[in-house]
Design a protein around this motif. Structure first.
Motif, short mmCIF file in Angstrom:
data_model
loop_
_atom_site.label_atom_id
_atom_site.label_comp_id
_atom_site.label_asym_id
_atom_site.label_seq_id
_atom_site.Cartn_x
_atom_site.Cartn_y
_atom_site.Cartn_z
N ILE A 273 15.35 8.68 22.86
CA ILE A 273 15.44 8.84 22.11
C ILE A 273 17.08 8.25 21.35
N ASN A 274 16.82 7.37 20.52
CA ASN A 274 18.51 7.59 19.75
C ASN A 274 19.30 8.76 19.02
N PRO A 275 20.23 9.75 19.33
CA PRO A 275 20.59 10.84 19.07
C PRO A 275 21.08 10.28 17.82
N LYS A 276 21.62 8.77 17.75
CA LYS A 276 22.40 8.78 16.15
C LYS A 276 21.04 8.58 14.81
N LYS A 284 7.56 16.16 19.04
CA LYS A 284 7.77 17.00 20.63
C LYS A 284 6.85 17.47 20.38
N GLU A 285 5.53 17.20 19.60
CA GLU A 285 4.34 18.10 19.98
C GLU A 285 2.92 16.14 20.54
N PHE A 286 3.38 15.30 20.42
CA PHE A 286 3.07 14.04 20.60
C PHE A 286 3.83 14.24 21.86
N ASN A 288 3.96 16.61 24.09
CA ASN A 288 3.71 17.59 24.77
C ASN A 288 2.12 17.43 25.07
N LEU A 289 1.39 16.36 23.78
CA LEU A 289 0.15 15.86 24.54
C LEU A 289 0.19 14.55 25.99
N ILE A 290 1.20 14.38 25.79
CA ILE A 290 1.40 13.82 27.01
C ILE A 290 1.22 13.52 28.17
N LEU A 291 1.34 14.70 28.34
CA LEU A 291 2.42 15.92 29.56
C LEU A 291 0.99 16.07 29.60
N GLU A 292 0.66 16.81 28.75
CA GLU A 292 -1.57 17.58 28.74
C GLU A 292 -2.11 16.47 29.27
#
Length: 297
Positions: A273-276, A284-286, A288-292
């Motif tokens: 991600i780009n902190p700018k 964040k939810e997306f 977590n779903l990838i890991l799940e």
């Protein structure tokens, strides 16, 4: 006057270097220098003092940079007014293999209870994904990271590991084997995806760096074409094992995924991600779903 010119000006001043600013923004040094020079000509103002040690903003350049930062801040405020911005819209750039199963499943889960959710997914190679996230075009980048590629100022976090296996069809002499050596794999007629083994890149190109290249028969920019050609011929290609195991060709037995016995083909999949830029909360939810979903493979 273009926003990219203004962004390049800020970057050059930030690093006091045209070359470093160009490297961080994944463009050539001449292109970035030319962009700033054209801006100076348009404004009829010298914005940067150039010398053998690098660049420094002139007094007027400092004033312009302050104004430019105000402009970018206002742009973010304008974006925040957009209905798309308020409806958890996410723009994702991802390596193709993660789009076979994981991303569609995650999107399906998210949209069950979020009817107004808007998602755009663009597939590309890791180097292009990094450019998209760096420029702000994509909010999230899903990449293969081998610690060789320059991530610049992007924030990186690993997600999971996978490994490459060799896809072979029923016409391949390797079809009935339980495992093969790397040399056996490299000897077979190979279908390369885009710039694989042609340019220094992540994934297979860097994994096999310094090793004999595969016997490349031809190239294509469509993974579906690779699978169809393997199914009906003796061509082969590498695919990630777990991310691709829902492949219909594997399910029906017209192709097999054969592991390499004498070479570590492990890869790490992560996100940038780009902190700018402001990252949509739904990401964040997306993730977590990838890991799940990956854990269920």
């Amino acid at each position: 006057m273009k926003l990219t010119q203004l962004q390049y000006l800020i970057e050059a001043a930030k690093y006091n270097s045209i070359s470093i600013a160009a490297e961080k923004n994944y463009i050539s040094q001449s292109a970035l220098s030319s962009s700033i020079s054209n801006l100076e000509k348009e404004l009829n103002i010298i914005l940067l003092e150039r010398n053998c040690k690098g660049v420094q903003p002139t007094q007027t350049g400092e004033l312009v940079i302050d104004k430019v930062k105000e402009v970018f801040s206002l742009i973010e405020e304008i974006r925040a007014l957009s209905p798309d911005h308020q409806m958890d819209m996410i723009n994702i750039a991802a390596i193709p293999c993660i789009c076979d199963y994981l991303i569609p499943e995650c999107i399906r889960s998210l949209t069950k209870n979020k009817q107004l959710l808007k998602i755009s997914v663009h597939t590309d190679e890791t180097t292009e994904i990094i450019r998209n996230v760096t420029s702000g075009f994509s909010s999230l980048g899903l990449i293969i990271n081998d610690n060789i590629i320059n991530l610049g100022t992007l924030k990186y976090q690993p997600l999971f590991t996978d490994r490459y296996v060799l896809y072979v069809g029923q016409l391949s002499p390797l079809y009935d084997k339980q495992s093969i050596t790397l040399q056996e794999a490299l000897n077979e007629p190979y279908i390369a995806y885009r710039k694989e083994f042609q340019a220094q890149n992540t994934g297979l190109s860097s994994l096999f760096n310094g090793i004999q290249k595969p016997n490349i028969a031809f190239r294509t920019d469509e993974l579906s074409n690779i699978r169809r050609m393997i199914q009906y011929s003796d061509y082969v290609a590498f695919f990630p094992e777990k991310m691709s195991q829902k492949d219909v060709y594997l399910q029906n037995g017209s192709m097999r995924a054969i592991p390499i016995s004498d070479f570590d083909t492990s890869i790490t999949i992560g996100y940038v991600i780009n902190p700018k830029y402001k990252v949509p909360k739904i990401i964040k939810e997306f993730l977590n779903l990838i890991l799940e979903k990956f854990e269920t493979l």
